[in-house]
Design an enzyme around this catalytic site. Sequence first.
Site, PDB file in Angstrom:
ATOM      1  N   CYS B 250      -5.127   7.902   3.423  1.00  0.00           N
ATOM      2  CA  CYS B 250      -4.783   7.545   2.034  1.00  0.00           C
ATOM      3  C   CYS B 250      -3.684   6.504   2.150  1.00  0.00           C
ATOM      4  O   CYS B 250      -2.519   6.788   1.902  1.00  0.00           O
ATOM      5  CB  CYS B 250      -4.311   8.760   1.252  1.00  0.00           C
ATOM      6  N   PRO B 253       0.216   2.070  -0.497  1.00  0.00           N
ATOM      7  CA  PRO B 253       0.244   0.612  -0.302  1.00  0.00           C
ATOM      8  C   PRO B 253       0.462   0.173   1.142  1.00  0.00           C
ATOM      9  O   PRO B 253       0.605  -1.013   1.393  1.00  0.00           O
ATOM     10  CB  PRO B 253       1.419   0.178  -1.180  1.00  0.00           C
ATOM     11  N   LYS B 256       3.388   3.433   5.446  1.00  0.00           N
ATOM     12  CA  LYS B 256       3.323   4.288   6.635  1.00  0.00           C
ATOM     13  C   LYS B 256       2.386   3.674   7.685  1.00  0.00           C
ATOM     14  O   LYS B 256       2.659   3.757   8.886  1.00  0.00           O
ATOM     15  CB  LYS B 256       2.862   5.698   6.237  1.00  0.00           C
ATOM     16  N   ASP B 300     -13.441   7.412   0.200  1.00  0.00           N
ATOM     17  CA  ASP B 300     -12.842   8.625  -0.334  1.00  0.00           C
ATOM     18  C   ASP B 300     -12.596   9.596   0.819  1.00  0.00           C
ATOM     19  O   ASP B 300     -13.524   9.964   1.543  1.00  0.00           O
ATOM     20  CB  ASP B 300     -13.825   9.215  -1.359  1.00  0.00           C
ATOM     21  N   ASP B 319      -1.710  11.231   3.674  1.00  0.00           N
ATOM     22  CA  ASP B 319      -0.632  11.156   2.689  1.00  0.00           C
ATOM     23  C   ASP B 319      -1.310  11.402   1.343  1.00  0.00           C
ATOM     24  O   ASP B 319      -1.664  10.479   0.629  1.00  0.00           O
ATOM     25  CB  ASP B 319       0.015   9.766   2.774  1.00  0.00           C
ATOM     26  N   CYS B 372       4.306  13.722  -1.493  1.00  0.00           N
ATOM     27  CA  CYS B 372       5.642  13.458  -2.032  1.00  0.00           C
ATOM     28  C   CYS B 372       5.881  14.431  -3.173  1.00  0.00           C
ATOM     29  O   CYS B 372       6.306  14.064  -4.256  1.00  0.00           O
ATOM     30  CB  CYS B 372       5.818  12.004  -2.437  1.00  0.00           C
TER      31      CYS B 372
END
Lengths: 168, 430
Positions: B250, B253, B256, B300, B319, B372
Amino acid sequence: MAILEILEFPDPRLRTVAEPVVEVTDATRSLIDDMLETMYAAPGIGLAATQVDVHQRLLVMDLSEDQDAPQVYINPEVEILDPELGEYDEGCLSVPGYYETVNRPRRVRVAALGRDGEAFTEELDGLAAICLQHEIDHLDGKLFVDYLTPLKRTRIRKKLEKTQRRRA
Amino acid sequence: MARNTRAVAARVLGQVLDGRSLNQALPAGLDAVGPQDRALLQQLCYGSLRLAPRLQGILDQLLDKPLRERDHDVLGLLLCGLYQLADTRIPPHAAVDETVAATRALKKHWAKGLCNAVLRRFQREREQLEANLSEAQRCAHPDWLFTHLQRDWPAQALDIIAANNQQAPMTLRINAAHGTREDYLARLDAADMPARPGELSPQAVYLAQARAVGELPGFAAGDASVQDEAAQMAALLLQVQAGERVLDACAAPGGKTCHILELQPALAELVAMDTDAGRLAMVEENLERLGVSARCVAGDASHPPAEITAQAFDRILVDAPCSGSGVIRRHPDIKLLRRAQDIDALARQQGAILDGLWPLLRRGGQLLYATCSVLRAENDGVVSAFIARQGDVRLLRPAAAWGETTECGRQLLPRTDGPDGLYYALLEKE
């Protein structure tokens, strides 16, 4: 210093084309101070002499939130640096309460005299460029409503006339 | 020309009240004001949203009936006006005058009296109005989130809430492939940008003051990137080795993704996947700026596309999409946009992503699950259910001296002037 009366659309005096300032005198500076005070009280970010019924090529601007960055342009001449147009919802102290989208070039260079008659040029972009062009239009007897469709302009005129009648 | 910064703020806030994110709504607003007013516009939008649940609790007492949906801009204006009076140094008369004047700019002339009355009553009756608020409202958090935080973090809830209500620091990640953090701190110092090193990530630097990225030394050359310190722990925990195949499932942007490559450029392959092709373009931009490369794939994570399933991965970073409850200080619109029922749906999606990716991991390979969020339901809840479903998962407990140890992983809680609230669990395939 004094707060001056701002002419409101469709007052015909707003259509006067202003004359160049021949000499920057104490009287000019006193007018500038009054115009700044008037603009700050409105509250506005730009005011042309035409709007306070003085038909000389002179305008003041201050885009700062704290109203501590006044700018003065006497006999301004504008050159368009970037023909690309940007949209902005303009409002005008002479057309109170109306905001409409107007397209104008986003970057310009201006040559003018400052408060003490000193010549300068500067490049402006974004809101500063838009505001300057809006104010120079006033000196040429133009208003931002002139860029709108006749229908919109008429509607704004009628509504403002009604408010002005009620106030009188 | 007449000024209309508050009207622009009201429109942006109205769009958030309509359900758009601040990230979607703010750029058009920033274009509509001058450069001098951009900082003010941001302050008005972020500040109003940060306090929104509290301000809404006050408005509920002051409005006879709720505003119509098409008057969300007026509601936004009222929030913005109350915020200025409650929590800024803007002189009260200027706040009231400019806010009332903005009703004209919004072409909501009818709201002029309302706006004036609401703001003046707040000035007169502030003490009483605030005394009537619920505890959650006083903490400027929606009820459901307040309850969740108290339940999941009974001892830390008030600290989390306090951090959520603060402005986040601007944190950088120094590109380890371009130089040391000490050198970069010296460059910042020379550029008159006070900064201090982070305590968890050896690449983290906290700026004393937020800056436009263009002003940062060597930003265009990829010497530094903007990334929270907690987010930097992902690549550090993953400990990727030379020659490995890595999937960032994932990725957008791409912060990571890039960090992994800065730490270990000699990978066999790094696949950066994201469902959103538009956001994948941001990954590509970031990769390009940093001068590293990865294979970007739109797909996906819960149903990985065939093009990446042929060969197993040594490491997978997930993530996962989440509530963002650990990054509320950076995205205060979460307070208005998220609902209690979103959490269950997100937990199901997070579980489905783990199920979808697990077959792609080689035996002995490691998967790092990250969110997060600070909510147990999205973290330990998802991981423990996954372990129960899947027979071949071993929980690794990285020896780390940071964060809170939880049932399955490690939780960083948001800290004022410190890292965001992120969760990590490291899983090995037996």
